[in-house]
Enzyme design. Structure first.
Site, short mmCIF file in Angstrom:
data_model
loop_
_atom_site.label_atom_id
_atom_site.label_comp_id
_atom_site.label_asym_id
_atom_site.label_seq_id
_atom_site.Cartn_x
_atom_site.Cartn_y
_atom_site.Cartn_z
N ALA A 1 0.85 -1.20 0.00
CA ALA A 1 0.00 0.00 0.00
C ALA A 1 0.88 1.24 0.00
CB ALA A 1 -0.89 -0.01 1.23
N CYS B 1 4.33 2.93 -17.75
CA CYS B 1 3.41 1.92 -18.30
C CYS B 1 2.02 1.92 -17.68
CB CYS B 1 4.02 0.54 -18.16
SG CYS B 1 5.45 0.31 -19.21
C1 UDX Z 1 5.41 -2.27 -15.17
C2 UDX Z 1 5.11 -3.78 -15.27
O1 UDX Z 1 5.41 -4.40 -14.01
C3 UDX Z 1 5.87 -4.43 -16.40
O2 UDX Z 1 5.54 -5.79 -16.53
C4 UDX Z 1 5.51 -3.67 -17.69
O3 UDX Z 1 6.09 -4.24 -18.79
C5 UDX Z 1 5.85 -2.20 -17.55
O4 UDX Z 1 5.15 -1.67 -16.42
P1 UDX Z 1 7.36 -0.74 -14.19
O5 UDX Z 1 6.72 0.43 -14.85
O6 UDX Z 1 8.84 -0.88 -14.26
O7 UDX Z 1 6.78 -2.12 -14.79
O8 UDX Z 1 6.92 -0.65 -12.67
P2 UDX Z 1 6.42 -1.66 -11.53
O9 UDX Z 1 7.57 -2.21 -10.78
O10 UDX Z 1 5.44 -2.62 -12.06
O11 UDX Z 1 5.67 -0.61 -10.57
C6 UDX Z 1 4.64 0.24 -11.08
C7 UDX Z 1 4.15 1.21 -10.03
O12 UDX Z 1 3.39 0.53 -9.04
C8 UDX Z 1 5.25 1.96 -9.28
O13 UDX Z 1 4.87 3.31 -9.15
C9 UDX Z 1 5.30 1.28 -7.93
O14 UDX Z 1 5.75 2.13 -6.91
C10 UDX Z 1 3.83 0.89 -7.75
N1 UDX Z 1 3.64 -0.26 -6.84
C11 UDX Z 1 4.08 -1.50 -7.22
C12 UDX Z 1 2.96 -0.09 -5.65
O15 UDX Z 1 2.54 1.03 -5.31
N2 UDX Z 1 2.77 -1.17 -4.85
C13 UDX Z 1 3.19 -2.42 -5.17
O16 UDX Z 1 2.96 -3.35 -4.40
C14 UDX Z 1 3.87 -2.59 -6.39
#
Ligand code: UDX
Length: 455
Positions: free
Chosen positions: A250, A258
C-alpha cells in the site's frame, strides 16, 4: 542464428537488442535520435537500467550489435522488432505515429521474408493496422507477430532473459514458429495465440497489477477506518498462494511509464468498443485518491498547508530508476504546492535538472539536513533504500514540526517516533495520542452491527 533489426533505442528496444545479441543473434539497432545512436555505439546506455550497459558493450565487442541512425534504405534483417514509443494522447488513446512512421519507412527496405514483430504496447487491433500499412507500402505478404514485453524497470535485463512466459500472437503460424525459434535458448513457456489476444494479454496483465495495488490501497483506507494494519493484512493475504504476495504494497499509488498509460488506454479502447470498463475506472480513481490522502493526512496534523514547508523524499516513480514519468512522488509534491505549501524535493539519484524541467515550481535540495531545516513535514514518497539510514534524529531536531508521513510504509514507525517524529503511514494505526485514528467505540460498533442486521 538470425539477423534481427530493433527499431527504437528506448528502454524496451535496447534491452531487446542487447539480450538478442547475448543469445547469439546479429542485431541492428535503429533510432532516429542522433545523440542516442552515438551513445549506444560508444557502449554507453542512454537510460539507467542495471546490467544494460555491460550487455550492450559485450554485444558491440562481439560484433553482434551495430547501430544505425535513421531508417536504412535497405535491410537484410529477417525480423524487424518495433520498440518505439506509444505515448498517451488526449483521452487516454495511444499516439501511434512512431509505429506508423517506422512501418511505412521500413517496408520499402524490407527483406522479402521479413517478419514484423511488435513489442511496443499498442491498442488492441494495431497489429492488423501494421499489416495494412505494410500492404499499402508495397509489402503484400509481410507477416506481423505481436510479442509484448513484460519488463520492469530495474530488472528489465533479467525479465527479458528469464521471463515467466513469452507471448506470441499472429494470424500466421509459420511466422510465430520463426519468432519462437529466436527464443530457443530462453527457458520459458511460450504461449501462442492470435494477434489481438496477444495485445490484450499485455494490457490485461498491467491492468491486473495496477488493480492489485489499487485494491490494497482501498483496503488500507478501510484499515485506517477500523484500526487494522494493512502491512500485516497484506502479509496474511499474500500467504495464500492463490493471491500471491507481490504488488500488495500500500502507498501513494502506482505511476511510471506503463501503468497509467496502459490502464487509461485499455479503458479508452473498451469504451470505444462499447464495453463498460467500470472496474478500470475505479482502479484509476482510487489511484488518484491515494495522492490526495497525503494532503488530508498533512492537514489533519498541520491544520493548513498554507505557508508550511514540506519536504518530499523521492522523485522517481519507484526506487532504483531515475525515471520520473507519471511519478506519484512528484504528483504529490505538486498537489502539496497547489494546496499552498512550499515544497522541497529530495531524491538521491534523479538529477535536479530532470525534476525542474517537468516541475519548475518545485525546489530541489540535494542535502537531506538542509531540506529538513525549518520544515513542517516530511513525506516519504519513493522508497529509496538509502532513506532507511537517513539521519532521522538530526532531521527531526532541525524541523519546525517533526511530522513524518510515510507514503510507502517503508520506515519503522517506532524507530521514527523514538527519533522524535509524529509518524503516520498508510493504513496503519497511528499509535499515538488517545484512541488512535479509528473509532473503536463499542457502542458505535454495536450500532453498526444492528444496522447491518436490519438490511
Ligand atoms: C510495469 C510492469 O510491471 C511491467 O511488466 C511492464 O512491462 C511495464 O510496467 P514498471 O513500470 O517498471 O513495470 O513498474 P512496476 O515495478 O510494475 O511498478 C509500477 C508502479 O506501481 C510503481 O509506481 C510502484 O511504486 C507501484 N507499486 C508497485 C505499488 O505502489 N505497490 C506495489 O505493491 C507494487
Amino acid at each position: 542464428m538470425a539477423r534481427i533489426a530493433v527499431v527504437g533505442c528506448g528502454h524496451v528496444g535496447l534491452v531487446a537488442a542487447g539480450a538478442f545479441a547475448s543469445l547469439g543473434h546479429d542485431v541492428l539497432a535503429i533510432d532516429i535520435d542522433a545523440d542516442r545512436v552515438r551513445m549506444v555505439r560508444e557502449g554507453r546506455s542512454p537510460i539507467y537500467e542495471p546490467g544494460l550497459e555491460e550487455l550492450l558493450q559485450r554485444a558491440l565487442e562481439a560484433g553482434r550489435l551495430t547501430v544505425h541512425e535513421g531508417f536504412p534504405a535497405s535491410l537484410d534483417s529477417e525480423f524487424v522488432f518495433l520498440a518505439v514509443g506509444t505515448p498517451a494522447s488526449t483521452g487516454g488513446a495511444s499516439d501511434l505515429r512512431a509505429v506508423r512512421d517506422a512501418v511505412s519507412s521500413l517496408v520499402p527496405a524490407l527483406h522479402p521474408d521479413a517478419v514484423i514483430v511488435n513489442k511496443s504496447t499498442v491498442p488492441i487491433g494495431t497489429g492488423n493496422i501494421i499489416a495494412q500499412i505494410a500492404k499499402r507500402a508495397g509489402a503484400d505478404s509481410v507477416s506481423v507477430v505481436s510479442n509484448p514485453e513484460f519488463l520492469q524497470e530495474g530488472t528489465a535485463v533479467h525479465n527479458f532473459l528469464e521471463p515467466d512466459r513469452i507471448v506470441l500472437g499472429s494470424d500466421d503460424p509459420g511466422a510465430t514458429a520463426r519468432v519462437a525459434a529466436l527464443y530457443e535458448r530462453v527457458d520459458a513457456p511460450i504461449l501462442e495465440t492470435d494477434l489481438r489476444t496477444a495485445e490484450m494479454i499485455k494490457y490485461a496483465s498491467n491492468a491486473f497489477l495496477a488493480t492489485k495495488v489499487s485494491f490494497i490501497n482501498e483496503m488500507a483506507s478501510i484499515c485506517e477506518a477500523v484500526g487494522a494494519d494493512i502491512s500485516v493484512v497484506a502479509e496474511g493475504m499474500g500467504q495464500d498462494a492463490r493471491i500471491g504476495s507481490q504488488f500488495l504494497r500500500a502507498g501513494i499509488g502506482w505511476g511510471g511509464s506503463c501503468f497509467p498509460k496502459d490502464v487509461a488506454a485499455l479503458e479508452h479502447t473498451a469504451s470505444t468498443f462499447g464495453a463498460h470498463p467500470q472496474l478500470l475506472r475505479a482502479v484509476i480513481e482510487i489511484n488518484r485518491e491515494q495522492r490526495r490522502r497525503i494532503l488530508q493526512k498533512a492537514r489533519a496534523v498541520l491544520g493548513t498547508l498554507e505557508s508550511r514547508r514540506i519536504v518530499v523524499l523521492g522523485a522517481a516513480f519507484k526506487p532504483n530508476t531515475d525515471d520520473i514519468r507519471e511519478s506519484p512522488a512528484l504528483e504529490v509534491a505538486d498537489l502539496l504546492r497547489l494546496g499552498g505549501a512550499s515544497v522541497v524535493v529530495h531524491d538521491p539519484h534523479v538529477p535536479t535538472s530532470v525534476i525542474q524541467r517537468e516541475f519548475p515550481s518545485l525546489e530541489v535540495e540535494r542535502d537531506l539536513l538542509a531540506a529538513a531545516a525549518g520544515a513542517d513535514a516530511i513525506v516519504l514518497a519513493t522508497e529509496w533504500p538509502e532513506f532507511r539510514d537517513a539521519p532521522w534524529s538530526e532531521m527531526a531536531a532541525a524541523m519546525r514540526t517533526p511530522l513524518l508521513l510515510d507514503g510507502r510504509n517503508f520506515l519503522d514507525g517506532q524507530q521514527l517516533r523514538d527519533a522524535g517524529f509524529t509518524y503516520r503511514g498508510i493504513g496503519r494505526p497511528a499509535q499515538e495520542g488517545p484512541a488512535a485514528d479509528a473509532t473503536t467505540d463499542e457502542a458505535e460498533l454495536a450500532q453498526g452491527l444492528v444496522m447491518v442486521g436490519r438490511e
